[in-house]
Write an enzyme that holds these catalytic residues in place. Structure first.
Site, PDB file in Angstrom:
ATOM      1  N   CYS A 110       0.677  -1.398  -0.500  1.00 38.24           N
ATOM      2  CA  CYS A 110       0.332   0.068   0.182  1.00 38.24           C
ATOM      3  C   CYS A 110       0.783   0.948  -0.270  1.00 38.24           C
ATOM      4  O   CYS A 110       1.042   2.555  -0.848  1.00 38.24           O
ATOM      5  CB  CYS A 110      -0.750  -0.067   1.428  1.00 38.24           C
ATOM      6  N   HIS A 111       1.760   1.465   0.822  1.00 43.14           N
ATOM      7  CA  HIS A 111       2.590   2.855   1.034  1.00 43.14           C
ATOM      8  C   HIS A 111       3.685   1.686   1.256  1.00 43.14           C
ATOM      9  O   HIS A 111       4.739   2.926   1.929  1.00 43.14           O
ATOM     10  CB  HIS A 111       1.450   3.426   1.968  1.00 43.14           C
ATOM     11  N   GLY A 112       4.633   1.271   1.345  1.00 42.90           N
ATOM     12  CA  GLY A 112       5.915   0.192   1.113  1.00 42.90           C
ATOM     13  C   GLY A 112       6.564   0.430   3.032  1.00 42.90           C
ATOM     14  O   GLY A 112       7.537   0.162   2.856  1.00 42.90           O
ATOM     15  N   PRO A 155       6.155   4.438   6.300  1.00 44.56           N
ATOM     16  CA  PRO A 155       5.156   4.911   6.331  1.00 44.56           C
ATOM     17  C   PRO A 155       4.846   4.487   7.991  1.00 44.56           C
ATOM     18  O   PRO A 155       4.326   5.417   8.581  1.00 44.56           O
ATOM     19  CB  PRO A 155       3.767   5.019   6.010  1.00 44.56           C
TER      20      PRO A 155
END
Length: 205
Positions: free
Chosen positions: A163-165, A179
């Site tokens: 999703c965001h690494g 994140p």
């Protein structure tokens, strides 16, 4: 007189019908009363969702493999780590945001999962909730070590949240500058035997 007695005697069809009907009604009522009583011994879905403990049979889990069980509506991952994977855990502590799970300790892991890098009762087995601490996505398995897309060249194996690494090592610890703010949660758990885990309780741990 005799005719009157015969009509009301034990062979009276109307009386027999009334007795049978009364008996059936009583039996049905008894069954209806018994069903709620028996049902009261079964755990409700609400009780299960509230956190009923779940048993997991890990007898078939081989080194390097993962299995998933559901607890409180969440996926709980059980990973049997290889000796090589365990040996790699201390080597990247300086790259982690919270290597010893000191941030939010009571929320992240029980005390027995904060003693060292393994975050576990038995070093061989990792038990974590498979939900990213950023926005609740479910990370993917990236157990293979070495360079891979979206992963560092010195990757030692772990989990990657697409999703965001965010990246996590094989102890569920998050890497720096990602994140996700915290490590993956270690749920309360205990060993009932060498091959059975209880997720959700740790009274004997």
């Amino acid at each position: 007189m005799s005719e009157t007695l015969a009509a009301s005697g034990p062979n009276d069809p109307s009386k027999r019908t009334w007795l049978i009907a009364s008996g059936c009604a009583g039996a049905v009522g008894g069954i209806a009363a018994a069903v709620p009583f028996v049902s009261s011994f079964q755990p409700s879905e609400r009780a299960k969702a509230a956190g009923a403990a779940v048993e997991a049979d890990i007898s078939a889990l081989k080194p390097g493999e993962k299995m998933t069980v559901e607890w409180r509506g969440k996926p709980v991952w059980i990973v049997r780590r290889t000796p090589e994977q365990l040996a790699a855990l201390p080597t990247h502590n300086d790259q982690l945001a919270d290597p010893l799970s000191q941030r939010k300790p009571t929320e992240q892991a029980p005390e027995y999962a904060r003693k060292d890098e393994t975050r576990s009762i038995k070093p061989e087995y990792l038990v974590v909730v498979g939900i990213c601490t950023h926005l609740g996505c479910s990370p993917s398995d990236k157990f293979k070590a070495g360079p891979q897309p979206s992963l560092p060249d010195d990757w030692q194996g772990g989990f990657f949240c697409p999703c965001h690494g965010s990246t996590f090592d094989l102890a569920g610890r998050v890497f720096k500058n990602k994140p996700a703010p915290d490590n993956l949660e270690v749920p309360p758990h205990m060993y009932l035997s060498d091959t059975k885990l209880l997720i959700g309780e740790d009274k004997k741990a």
